[in-house]
Design an enzyme around this catalytic site. Structure first.
Site, PDB file in Angstrom:
ATOM      1  N   LEU A   1      -3.699 -13.643  -0.147  1.00  0.00           N
ATOM      2  CA  LEU A   1      -4.579 -14.489  -0.961  1.00  0.00           C
ATOM      3  C   LEU A   1      -4.523 -14.177  -2.465  1.00  0.00           C
TER       4      LEU A   1
ATOM      5  N   ILE B   1      11.951   1.899  11.806  1.00  0.00           N
ATOM      6  CA  ILE B   1      11.164   2.835  12.638  1.00  0.00           C
ATOM      7  C   ILE B   1      11.468   2.664  14.132  1.00  0.00           C
TER       8      ILE B   1
ATOM      9  N   TYR C   1      -1.378 -10.349  14.879  1.00  0.00           N
ATOM     10  CA  TYR C   1      -1.273  -9.176  13.987  1.00  0.00           C
ATOM     11  C   TYR C   1      -2.247  -8.085  14.414  1.00  0.00           C
TER      12      TYR C   1
ATOM     13  N   ILE D   1       0.845  -1.203   0.000  1.00  0.00           N
ATOM     14  CA  ILE D   1       0.000   0.000   0.000  1.00  0.00           C
ATOM     15  C   ILE D   1       0.880   1.253   0.000  1.00  0.00           C
TER      16      ILE D   1
ATOM     17  N   TYR E   1      21.867   1.577  -4.474  1.00  0.00           N
ATOM     18  CA  TYR E   1      22.356   2.559  -3.505  1.00  0.00           C
ATOM     19  C   TYR E   1      23.711   2.181  -2.908  1.00  0.00           C
TER      20      TYR E   1
ATOM     21  N   ASN F   1      -9.641  -5.123   3.570  1.00  0.00           N
ATOM     22  CA  ASN F   1      -8.612  -5.805   2.762  1.00  0.00           C
ATOM     23  C   ASN F   1      -8.370  -5.089   1.441  1.00  0.00           C
ATOM     24  N   ASN F   2      -7.106  -4.862   1.128  1.00  0.00           N
ATOM     25  CA  ASN F   2      -6.730  -4.227  -0.141  1.00  0.00           C
ATOM     26  C   ASN F   2      -6.278  -5.275  -1.148  1.00  0.00           C
TER      27      ASN F   2
ATOM     28  N   LYS G   1      -1.650  -4.322  15.986  1.00  0.00           N
ATOM     29  CA  LYS G   1      -2.162  -3.103  15.335  1.00  0.00           C
ATOM     30  C   LYS G   1      -3.080  -2.345  16.304  1.00  0.00           C
TER      31      LYS G   1
ATOM     32  N   THR H   1      12.331  -4.889   4.857  1.00  0.00           N
ATOM     33  CA  THR H   1      12.191  -6.268   5.333  1.00  0.00           C
ATOM     34  C   THR H   1      11.840  -7.124   4.117  1.00  0.00           C
TER      35      THR H   1
ATOM     36  N   TYR I   1      -8.279 -22.101   3.054  1.00  0.00           N
ATOM     37  CA  TYR I   1      -8.427 -22.418   4.473  1.00  0.00           C
ATOM     38  C   TYR I   1      -9.884 -22.768   4.782  1.00  0.00           C
TER      39      TYR I   1
ATOM     40  N   THR J   1      -6.050  -1.122  10.428  1.00  0.00           N
ATOM     41  CA  THR J   1      -6.825  -2.152   9.727  1.00  0.00           C
ATOM     42  C   THR J   1      -8.182  -2.367  10.401  1.00  0.00           C
ATOM     43  N   ASP J   2      -9.137  -2.878   9.636  1.00  0.00           N
ATOM     44  CA  ASP J   2     -10.445  -3.218  10.228  1.00  0.00           C
ATOM     45  C   ASP J   2     -10.334  -4.426  11.155  1.00  0.00           C
ATOM     46  N   GLU J   3      -9.212  -5.170  11.083  1.00  0.00           N
ATOM     47  CA  GLU J   3      -9.092  -6.407  11.860  1.00  0.00           C
ATOM     48  C   GLU J   3      -9.047  -6.138  13.360  1.00  0.00           C
TER      49      GLU J   3
HETATM   50  P1  NAD Z   1       3.420  -4.731   3.495  1.00  0.00           P
HETATM   51  O1  NAD Z   1       3.811  -5.871   4.387  1.00  0.00           O
HETATM   52  O2  NAD Z   1       3.278  -4.948   2.040  1.00  0.00           O
HETATM   53  O3  NAD Z   1       4.489  -3.547   3.687  1.00  0.00           O
HETATM   54  C1  NAD Z   1       5.013  -3.172   4.927  1.00  0.00           C
HETATM   55  C2  NAD Z   1       6.241  -2.297   4.684  1.00  0.00           C
HETATM   56  O4  NAD Z   1       6.747  -1.893   5.965  1.00  0.00           O
HETATM   57  C3  NAD Z   1       7.382  -3.028   3.960  1.00  0.00           C
HETATM   58  O5  NAD Z   1       7.906  -2.202   2.950  1.00  0.00           O
HETATM   59  C4  NAD Z   1       8.412  -3.253   5.067  1.00  0.00           C
HETATM   60  O6  NAD Z   1       9.763  -3.262   4.575  1.00  0.00           O
HETATM   61  C5  NAD Z   1       8.158  -2.055   5.964  1.00  0.00           C
HETATM   62  N1  NAD Z   1       8.598  -2.298   7.340  1.00  0.00           N
HETATM   63  C6  NAD Z   1       8.347  -3.384   8.125  1.00  0.00           C
HETATM   64  N2  NAD Z   1       8.953  -3.248   9.316  1.00  0.00           N
HETATM   65  C7  NAD Z   1       9.593  -2.045   9.296  1.00  0.00           C
HETATM   66  C8  NAD Z   1      10.375  -1.325  10.240  1.00  0.00           C
HETATM   67  N3  NAD Z   1      10.653  -1.841  11.443  1.00  0.00           N
HETATM   68  N4  NAD Z   1      10.841  -0.107   9.903  1.00  0.00           N
HETATM   69  C9  NAD Z   1      10.575   0.417   8.684  1.00  0.00           C
HETATM   70  N5  NAD Z   1       9.878  -0.210   7.742  1.00  0.00           N
HETATM   71  C10 NAD Z   1       9.377  -1.434   8.040  1.00  0.00           C
HETATM   72  O7  NAD Z   1       2.097  -4.141   4.136  1.00  0.00           O
HETATM   73  P2  NAD Z   1       0.827  -3.474   3.429  1.00  0.00           P
HETATM   74  O8  NAD Z   1      -0.133  -4.532   3.078  1.00  0.00           O
HETATM   75  O9  NAD Z   1       1.280  -2.502   2.412  1.00  0.00           O
HETATM   76  O10 NAD Z   1       0.206  -2.694   4.693  1.00  0.00           O
HETATM   77  C11 NAD Z   1       0.653  -1.363   5.001  1.00  0.00           C
HETATM   78  C12 NAD Z   1      -0.091  -0.876   6.222  1.00  0.00           C
HETATM   79  O11 NAD Z   1      -1.487  -0.871   5.959  1.00  0.00           O
HETATM   80  C13 NAD Z   1       0.109  -1.747   7.457  1.00  0.00           C
HETATM   81  O12 NAD Z   1       0.224  -0.894   8.565  1.00  0.00           O
HETATM   82  C14 NAD Z   1      -1.152  -2.595   7.521  1.00  0.00           C
HETATM   83  O13 NAD Z   1      -1.451  -2.928   8.857  1.00  0.00           O
HETATM   84  C15 NAD Z   1      -2.172  -1.632   6.947  1.00  0.00           C
HETATM   85  N6  NAD Z   1      -3.323  -2.265   6.268  1.00  0.00           N
HETATM   86  C16 NAD Z   1      -3.133  -3.222   5.310  1.00  0.00           C
HETATM   87  C17 NAD Z   1      -4.238  -3.766   4.652  1.00  0.00           C
HETATM   88  C18 NAD Z   1      -4.069  -4.791   3.547  1.00  0.00           C
HETATM   89  O14 NAD Z   1      -5.073  -5.335   3.070  1.00  0.00           O
HETATM   90  N7  NAD Z   1      -2.857  -5.074   3.086  1.00  0.00           N
HETATM   91  C19 NAD Z   1      -5.530  -3.357   4.986  1.00  0.00           C
HETATM   92  C20 NAD Z   1      -5.692  -2.371   5.986  1.00  0.00           C
HETATM   93  C21 NAD Z   1      -4.577  -1.827   6.609  1.00  0.00           C
HETATM   94  P1  TYD Z   2      -5.060 -12.654   3.566  1.00  0.00           P
HETATM   95  O1  TYD Z   2      -4.805 -12.185   2.177  1.00  0.00           O
HETATM   96  O2  TYD Z   2      -3.949 -13.305   4.330  1.00  0.00           O
HETATM   97  O3  TYD Z   2      -5.633 -11.398   4.377  1.00  0.00           O
HETATM   98  P2  TYD Z   2      -6.304 -11.323   5.865  1.00  0.00           P
HETATM   99  O4  TYD Z   2      -5.970 -12.547   6.612  1.00  0.00           O
HETATM  100  O5  TYD Z   2      -5.607 -10.133   6.441  1.00  0.00           O
HETATM  101  O6  TYD Z   2      -7.761 -11.121   5.644  1.00  0.00           O
HETATM  102  O7  TYD Z   2      -6.280 -13.676   3.544  1.00  0.00           O
HETATM  103  C1  TYD Z   2      -7.530 -13.308   2.998  1.00  0.00           C
HETATM  104  C2  TYD Z   2      -8.481 -14.461   3.252  1.00  0.00           C
HETATM  105  O8  TYD Z   2      -8.059 -15.596   2.488  1.00  0.00           O
HETATM  106  C3  TYD Z   2      -8.495 -14.910   4.692  1.00  0.00           C
HETATM  107  O9  TYD Z   2      -9.838 -15.292   5.052  1.00  0.00           O
HETATM  108  C4  TYD Z   2      -7.608 -16.144   4.723  1.00  0.00           C
HETATM  109  C5  TYD Z   2      -7.787 -16.723   3.328  1.00  0.00           C
HETATM  110  N1  TYD Z   2      -6.606 -17.413   2.780  1.00  0.00           N
HETATM  111  C6  TYD Z   2      -6.721 -18.732   2.303  1.00  0.00           C
HETATM  112  O10 TYD Z   2      -7.812 -19.335   2.323  1.00  0.00           O
HETATM  113  N2  TYD Z   2      -5.604 -19.346   1.791  1.00  0.00           N
HETATM  114  C7  TYD Z   2      -4.386 -18.720   1.741  1.00  0.00           C
HETATM  115  O11 TYD Z   2      -3.389 -19.326   1.290  1.00  0.00           O
HETATM  116  C8  TYD Z   2      -4.293 -17.370   2.217  1.00  0.00           C
HETATM  117  C9  TYD Z   2      -2.974 -16.643   2.168  1.00  0.00           C
HETATM  118  C10 TYD Z   2      -5.419 -16.762   2.716  1.00  0.00           C
END
Ligand code: NAD
Ligand code: TYD
Length: 380
Positions: free
Chosen positions: A226, A62, A186, A14, A377, A215-216, A190, A38, A243, A137-139
């Protein structure tokens, strides 16, 4: 107005979309992408921004208060958009400690650095009011009941849910005033970070905002989640580990719509407020998976649905939340944000992106992307 903004986690999924939107839309701002790189951080996600005069990448953890404080002072930072986190539920089940460290202590370290820099100037840098915007997150709200397992017509719709399917699987939704009830390590981490952010507002007067998004999906998502995992497996005809029975419900939002919401909220959101972000777009996992199979097959010229036999039901995730569904009406009403993309269109766009960017996927799955920083870099 000129601004100097740190976006943490900007090399992740994101974050990279948020960095791209801010760098391109606000040439007068200085955008500093702070990321520890990471396993989830990937500079290839930001390749198109290299060399832009208003963009800078800094490899930093961070949790390192001294370095973050120095960077904020050196760059006269007035805004933080905080996305850096450990983000995958399955990893948190295996290694909760890392989640507490990054998501809780890392957020606290950022808050402390911001407080030390901003409080003496009355929460302003020059004339610019400061802002600490925490992305959550909504979680954190836990899981909703599935009172309508067959689905009923959704009471609210947006562009995201305007396709063939506009169902809700229960009568209740996550609202901003809902009690926090996280279930996974997780979401517990959060939730804790959200509490610290609000505490810094209530205790010290820090100008904070928190948002909780559903979820994005979209380009540049790490293929442990997923949608990218399953697109890649379908392409290579590998099993799809579903799952449980695939009955769990998630509320999906296209990542660029989340980035647009973050832009609106950063600029127009009210200090100390919480906004939920989502598109009223609930889907059972099994229905998303069937849509992915049909879309990948069609785009690869295979008979549509030919790969349904890849579906493989496996042991359920421990503590698997049943249903997430966000009520985003406050954000729509107060700040005029709306999703721009309908889900089936977004899925098609996303599948096309992963199929067209197999090199990105191969780099990520082989681990080669982690050499990119040194190539670009040099060693630190
Ligand atoms: P991601 O795992 O793709 O990216 C996380 C980034 O944070 C990575 O670039 C990683 O290198 C960096 N990072 C991790 N630990 C770090 C540290 N100690 N210092 C500096 N950088 C660090 O995650 P994402 O899916 O892009 O999610 C971004 C944010 O949005 C998160 O806070 C997550 O909780 C929130 N969020 C995600 C979703 C989703 O569906 N993916 C939905 C709602 C909220
Ligand atoms: P995920 O993308 O891990 O997001 P979140 O757990 O944060 O919602 O999973 C989305 C949904 O898909 C979740 O209900 C778990 C399910 N899932 C599977 O069934 N199989 C998989 O291999 C993964 C990664 C997720």
């Amino acid at each position: 107005m000129k601004r100097s903004i740190i976006i943490t986690g900007g090399a992740g999924f994101i974050g990279s979309h948020v960095v791209r939107l801010f760098v391109n839309k606000y040439p007068e701002y200085r955008i500093i992408c702070l990321d520890a790189l990471t396993y989830a951080g990937n500079l290839a996600n930001l390749k198109d921004l290299e060399g832009k005069p208003n963009y800078k990448f800094v490899k930093m953890d961070i949790c390192d208060f001294d370095q973050v404080y120095k960077l904020m002072k050196d760059e006269a930072v007035d805004g933080i958009i905080h996305l850096a986190a450990e983000s995958h539920v399955d990893r948190s089940i295996k290694d909760p400690f890392t989640f507490a460290k990054t998501n809780v202590l890392g957020t606290l370290s950022l808050l402390q650095a911001a407080k030390a820099c901003w409080e003496p100037g009355g929460w302003k840098v020059g004339d610019v009011p400061c802002r600490f915007y925490h992305i959550s997150t909504d979680e954190v709200y836990g899981a909703l009941e599935m009172t309508c397992p067959e689905g009923v017509e959704a009471p609210f719709t947006t562009k995201a849910s305007s396709g063939s399917h506009h169902l809700a699987y229960g009568r209740d939704f996550f609202t901003e005033d809902m009690k926090y009830q996280p279930h996974s390590p997780y979401s517990a981490a959060k939730a804790s970070s959200d509490h610290f952010v609000r505490a810094f507002h209530d205790t010290y007067g820090m100008p904070t905002i928190v948002t909780n998004c559903s979820n994005n999906y979209g380009p540049y998502q790490f293929p442990e989640k997923l949608i990218p995992l399953f697109i890649n497996n379908i392409r290579h005809r590998k099993p799809l580990p579903v799952y449980g029975r695939g009955e769990n419900v998630r509320d999906w939002l296209y990542v660029e719509d989340h980035a647009r919401a973050i832009d609106v909220i950063f600029h127009k959101g009210k200090v100390a407020e919480t906004y939920n972000i989502g598109g009223f777009n609930e889907w059972k996992n099994i229905d998303v998976i069937k849509l992915l199979i049909n879309t990948v097959d069609r785009l690869l010229g295979r008979p549509e649905g030919a790969d349904m036999d890849l579906i493989s039901f496996v042991t359920d995730r421990a503590g698997h939340d049943l249903r997430y569904a966000i009520d985003s009406r406050k954000l729509q009403r107060e700040l005029g944000w709306e999703p721009s993309l309908q889900f089936e269109e977004g899925i098609e766009k996303t599948v096309r992106w992963y199929l067209d960017n197999q090199e990105w996927m191969d780099n990520v799955t082989s681990g080669d992307y982690q050499k990119y920083y040194e190539q670009m870099y040099g060693r630190r």
